[in-house]
Design a protein around this motif. Structure first.
Motif, PDB file in Angstrom:
ATOM      1  N   GLU A 136       9.894 163.875  41.798  1.00 20.15           N
ATOM      2  CA  GLU A 136      10.517 164.889  40.935  1.00 20.15           C
ATOM      3  C   GLU A 136      11.147 166.036  41.737  1.00 20.15           C
ATOM      4  OE1 GLU A 136       7.563 165.886  37.889  1.00 20.15           O
ATOM      5  OE2 GLU A 136       6.937 163.808  37.942  1.00 20.15           O
ATOM      6  N   HIS A 142       3.659 172.086  39.894  1.00 22.99           N
ATOM      7  CA  HIS A 142       3.719 171.152  38.765  1.00 22.99           C
ATOM      8  C   HIS A 142       2.387 170.437  38.658  1.00 22.99           C
ATOM      9  CE1 HIS A 142       4.805 167.855  36.181  1.00 22.99           C
ATOM     10  NE2 HIS A 142       4.740 166.958  37.150  1.00 22.99           N
ATOM     11  N   HIS A 156      -0.431 168.072  35.798  1.00 27.77           N
ATOM     12  CA  HIS A 156      -0.631 167.288  34.576  1.00 27.77           C
ATOM     13  C   HIS A 156      -2.027 167.628  34.043  1.00 27.77           C
ATOM     14  CE1 HIS A 156       1.954 163.716  36.366  1.00 27.77           C
ATOM     15  NE2 HIS A 156       2.585 164.871  36.459  1.00 27.77           N
ATOM     16  N   HIS A 162       3.654 164.690  29.773  1.00 28.55           N
ATOM     17  CA  HIS A 162       3.751 164.563  31.223  1.00 28.55           C
ATOM     18  C   HIS A 162       3.110 165.757  31.943  1.00 28.55           C
ATOM     19  CE1 HIS A 162       6.721 164.079  34.873  1.00 28.55           C
ATOM     20  NE2 HIS A 162       5.554 164.569  35.223  1.00 28.55           N
TER      21      HIS A 162
END
Ligand code: ZN
Length: 205
Positions: free
Chosen positions: A78, A97, A99, A172
Motif C-alpha cells: 500500500e 496504518h 487493522h 480493512h
C-alpha cells in the motif's frame, strides 16, 4: 550509490511497529509505517514483515512516487497510499496504518463516512480545540487496485471543506498521519479509542 536511511528514522519506525503491535492493531503481517525524509524520500516498511518484530533491514526507501530506491526491493503493497498522503498534505511527516477489530467492524457497517461526536479525545485531531465538535472520518471502499483507491481519496479530499488527518478503508483498516510519528500515533490511538467506544455503545443498544 544510495544514501543510507537515517538511523533515527529507522528507530522511529521500529518503535512505532512495536507500539501498534502491543495495541493489537497489526495482526499477522498487517499494517505499514513510514516517515518522510528531509531529502524527499520516504522510509517505509517492507512488504510482508510483522510490525511488532521489525529490524533495521525491514525498512527501505522509496521516492515520492513509491519507486524503490534499490531495484528489486519490495515496499509495502500500500506504499502509494503513503505517497498520496505526503503529496497532498505537505506538513505530513509520518503515516501509520493498522487493522484493528473496531476499525474493521465499524467501517464495514458505515456509509461513506463515520461521524464521531462529543468525544473528549476529538481534541487530538487538528481544528478541534474542544470536545464539542464532530468529525466525519471518510470511509473508502476497499480496493486491491491501490492507484484507483488513491484516486478515489484524491476526489474525496478535493471536495472537502475540512479534512481529518485520517481515513478508514472498509473492512480493512485505518490510515492516520501527523507532522511526526508521535503525532501520527497519538491520532491513531485517539481514533482507535473512539472507535472502540462506538463499538461498545452499539453492543449496549
Ligand atoms: Zn492494510
Amino acid at each position: 550509490m544510495t544514501v543510507p536511511i537515517p538511523e533515527a528514522a529507522i528507530a522511529t519506525i521500529i518503535a512505532a511497529g512495536r507500539r501498534l503491535d502491543d495495541a493489537g492493531w497489526v495482526p499477522a503481517t498487517a499494517g505499514n509505517i513510514s516517515v518522510s525524509l528531509p531529502d524527499g524520500r520516504i522510509a517505509i516498511t517492507r512488504s510482508g514483515r510483522h510490525k511488532g518484530a521489525l529490524v533495521a533491514g525491514d525498512v527501505m526507501a522509496v521516492d515520492g512516487d513509491g519507486r524503490p530506491e534499490v531495484q528489486g526491493d519490495r515496499p509495502s503493497y500500500e506504499t502509494l497510499l503513503h505517497c498520496g498522503i505526503y503529496r497532498r498534505f505537505r506538513d505530513a511527516g509520518a503515516v501509520v496504518h493498522g487493522h484493528s477489530i473496531a476499525n474493521t467492524v465499524l467501517s464495514r457497517a458505515a456509509g461513506g463516512s463515520l461521524t464521531l461526536a462529543g468525544y473528549e479525545l476529538l481534541k487530538a485531531f487538528p481544528g478541534g480545540p474542544t470536545h464539542d465538535v464532530s468529525v466525519a472520518v471518510p470511509v473508502l471502499d476497499n480496493d486491491q487496485d491501490i492507484p484507483r483507491l488513491q484516486r478515489a481519496l484524491d476526489a474525496r479530499w478535493a471536495g472537502a471543506d475540512t479534512i481529518p488527518p485520517g481515513y478508514l478503508i472498509r473492512g480493512h483498516g485505518a490510515y492516520l498521519w501527523g507532522p511526526d510519528m508521535d503525532a501520527a500515533l497519538a491520532r491513531m490511538e485517539a481514533l482507535e479509542f473512539m472507535l472502540a467506544c462506538e463499538l461498545e455503545e452499539r453492543r449496549l443498544r
